[in-house]
Design a protein around this motif. Structure first.
Motif, short mmCIF file in Angstrom:
data_model
loop_
_atom_site.label_atom_id
_atom_site.label_comp_id
_atom_site.label_asym_id
_atom_site.label_seq_id
_atom_site.Cartn_x
_atom_site.Cartn_y
_atom_site.Cartn_z
N ASP A 94 0.80 -1.12 -0.12
CA ASP A 94 0.13 0.02 0.01
C ASP A 94 0.82 1.15 0.06
N GLY A 95 0.51 2.26 -0.93
CA GLY A 95 1.25 3.56 -0.75
C GLY A 95 2.46 3.40 -1.96
N ASP A 96 2.95 2.27 -2.37
CA ASP A 96 4.14 2.43 -3.23
C ASP A 96 3.67 3.04 -4.67
N VAL A 97 4.58 3.56 -5.41
CA VAL A 97 4.58 4.30 -6.47
C VAL A 97 5.18 3.58 -7.56
N ILE A 98 4.47 3.52 -8.53
CA ILE A 98 5.21 2.83 -9.89
C ILE A 98 5.40 4.07 -10.86
N GLU A 99 6.40 4.12 -11.34
CA GLU A 99 6.68 5.30 -12.34
C GLU A 99 6.65 4.84 -13.73
N LEU A 100 6.39 5.74 -14.59
CA LEU A 100 6.34 5.62 -15.93
C LEU A 100 6.82 7.03 -16.65
N GLY A 101 8.27 7.32 -16.46
CA GLY A 101 8.58 8.64 -16.65
C GLY A 101 7.87 9.62 -15.81
N ASP A 102 7.39 10.73 -16.21
CA ASP A 102 6.73 11.56 -15.39
C ASP A 102 5.20 10.97 -15.00
N ILE A 103 4.83 9.88 -15.48
CA ILE A 103 3.43 9.72 -15.21
C ILE A 103 3.75 8.53 -13.72
N SER A 104 2.90 8.72 -12.71
CA SER A 104 2.89 7.88 -11.43
C SER A 104 1.61 7.38 -11.29
N LEU A 105 1.90 6.17 -10.53
CA LEU A 105 0.63 5.33 -10.38
C LEU A 105 0.89 4.95 -8.73
N ARG A 106 -0.07 5.40 -7.83
CA ARG A 106 0.15 4.88 -6.39
C ARG A 106 -0.70 3.67 -5.99
N ALA A 107 0.00 2.94 -5.44
CA ALA A 107 -0.81 1.47 -5.35
C ALA A 107 -1.44 1.66 -3.79
N LEU A 108 -2.90 1.40 -4.02
CA LEU A 108 -3.72 1.47 -2.66
C LEU A 108 -4.34 0.04 -2.47
N HIS A 109 -4.06 -0.67 -1.46
CA HIS A 109 -4.15 -2.16 -1.05
C HIS A 109 -5.74 -1.86 -0.75
N THR A 110 -6.61 -2.31 -1.39
CA THR A 110 -7.91 -2.51 -1.34
C THR A 110 -8.81 -3.84 -0.99
N PRO A 111 -8.48 -4.63 0.41
CA PRO A 111 -8.85 -5.85 0.25
C PRO A 111 -10.41 -5.87 0.28
N GLY A 112 -11.18 -6.94 -0.03
CA GLY A 112 -12.52 -7.05 0.12
C GLY A 112 -12.92 -7.97 -1.01
N HIS A 113 -12.92 -7.49 -2.27
CA HIS A 113 -13.17 -8.49 -3.43
C HIS A 113 -12.30 -9.81 -3.13
N THR A 114 -11.00 -9.58 -3.18
CA THR A 114 -10.04 -10.44 -2.75
C THR A 114 -9.18 -9.98 -1.75
N ASP A 115 -8.52 -10.86 -1.06
CA ASP A 115 -7.34 -10.10 -0.07
C ASP A 115 -6.23 -9.45 -0.89
N ASP A 116 -6.06 -9.64 -2.20
CA ASP A 116 -4.83 -9.20 -2.88
C ASP A 116 -5.26 -8.17 -4.09
N SER A 117 -6.37 -7.62 -3.50
CA SER A 117 -7.12 -6.28 -4.41
C SER A 117 -6.06 -5.04 -4.27
N TYR A 118 -5.74 -4.44 -5.40
CA TYR A 118 -5.34 -2.99 -5.29
C TYR A 118 -5.93 -2.25 -6.38
N CYS A 119 -5.93 -0.99 -6.07
CA CYS A 119 -6.29 -0.27 -7.13
C CYS A 119 -4.83 0.68 -7.38
N TYR A 120 -5.10 1.26 -8.43
CA TYR A 120 -4.09 2.18 -8.95
C TYR A 120 -4.34 3.49 -9.10
#
Ligand SMILES: [Fe+2]
Length: 346
Positions: A94-120
């Motif tokens: 949770d909170g990790d950032v994936i970078e693609l040049g100047d585009i960045s995606l923050r990982a949000l751990h959102t368990p519920g549907h499955t325990d490994d569900s993440y939103c970006y």
């Protein structure tokens, strides 16, 4: 930014391609195996190099293209820490950032549907997987699903985002393509509840049949790394103890294939050089760093990454390029730390 929303009619899955026009690099979210050729062609037409393939969670309704894209295009596979998938190159918290040049995606751990569900989460939009659908939410009755956790994920992590944040879901069965946080807050029938108990009562009484593909898809999706195992890799895998012995005798040259944020977060093997996996082909070409090092160095080059997946793929690439004295660290930096290997901050 180049942005594409693609649809798989069989499983009603949305797949997203994000491309950085400046660097020519792209990532893909929730790709579907049967569509692999389509993605490869489209990326080529758009002049994009795929560097990362992400799944929001372990899917039960389609087979992921993560393994196929990794094998075809040499991209990194990315999922959440909690995922039971055997071989994922990069695992997020949770909170990790994936970078693609100047585009960045923050990982949000959102368990519920499955325990490994993440939103970006990107600047103006969030890729919600099955955590939040348009006028719906992902079922919570299998794969370690949990409606109470789902309530907290949706209400605390997603509905707290600015109302004009665009919502791009993992599926839609009615033909809607996007929504906003404000729209879902106001009109999503599942979200008109007074608390977690009421939400759980709704979710526990949906009585949905299992997805048609469930038995096939879950099993296939758990083993996307199977094709990595080949005898050459097995032969050239060092366990932590062997790698440490090389280090102590000053016979090892460690090459770190992880990305800068992973190194900053977890630390590095002292004295190791940095050659991110995404830039591997440049390092292997004549004049490239790894090619030069292999030619002028008596020490054994030991490749490592987070879990040993990228390093296994890189080992194959280096061997194919004719480099002899190369090994990789089985289990990666994770195993190194577990077995008490020395580490330096970075
Ligand atoms: Fe799902």
């Amino acid at each position: 930014m180049i942005f594409r929303q693609l649809f798989d009619g069989l499983s009603c899955t949305y797949t997203y391609i994000l491309g950085n026009e400046e660097t020519g690099e792209a990532l893909i979210i929730d790709p579907v195996l049967e569509k692999t050729e389509h993605y490869v062609r489209l990326l080529d037409e758009l002049g994009l190099k795929l560097v990362k393939a992400l799944d929001t969670h372990l899917h039960a309704d389609h087979v992921t293209a993560l393994g196929a894209l990794r094998d075809r295009l040499g991209c990194i596979t990315v999922m959440g820490r909690q995922s039971a998938v055997d071989m994922v190159s990069m695992r997020l918290d949770d909170g990790d950032v994936i970078e693609l040049g100047d585009i960045s995606l923050r990982a949000l751990h959102t368990p519920g549907h499955t325990d490994d569900s993440y939103c970006y989460l990107m600047a103006d939009r969030v890729f919600t997987g099955d955590t939040l659908l348009i006028r719906g939410t992902g079922r919570t009755d299998f794969q370690n699903g949990d409606p109470v956790a789902g309530y907290h994920s949706v209400f605390e992590k997603l509905l707290s985002l600015p109302g004009d944040t665009l919502v791009y879901p993992g599926h839609d069965y009615k033909g809607d393509t996007l929504s906003t946080i404000a729209e879902e807050k106001a009109h999503n029938p599942r979200l008109q509840v007074s608390g977690a108990d009421e939400y759980a009562a709704i979710m526990d009484n949906l009585n949905l049949p299992n997805p048609k593909m469930m038995d096939v898809a879950v099993a296939a999706n758990l083993t996307i790394g199977a094709s990595v195992f080949d005898p050459m890799v097995e032969e050239n895998t060092l366990c932590v103890a062997e790698a440490r012995r090389c280090m102590e005798k000053d016979e090892a040259l460690f090459i770190d294939l992880r990305e800068a944020p992973e190194r900053r977060k977890a630390g590095v093997i002292p004295g190791s050089l940095h050659a991110p996996y995404a830039e591997l082909s440049g390092h292997i070409q004549p004049g490239g760093m790894l090619r030069e090092l292999a030619a002028g160095n008596a020490r054994t080059m030991i490749l490592y990454c987070a879990h040993g997946e990228r390093s296994a793929l890189a080992l194959r690439a280096l061997k194919d390029a004719g480099m002899e004295n190369v090994r990789h660290l089985g289990g990666g930096f994770d195993a190194w730390m577990r077995d008490g290997g020395p580490a330096a901050g970075r």
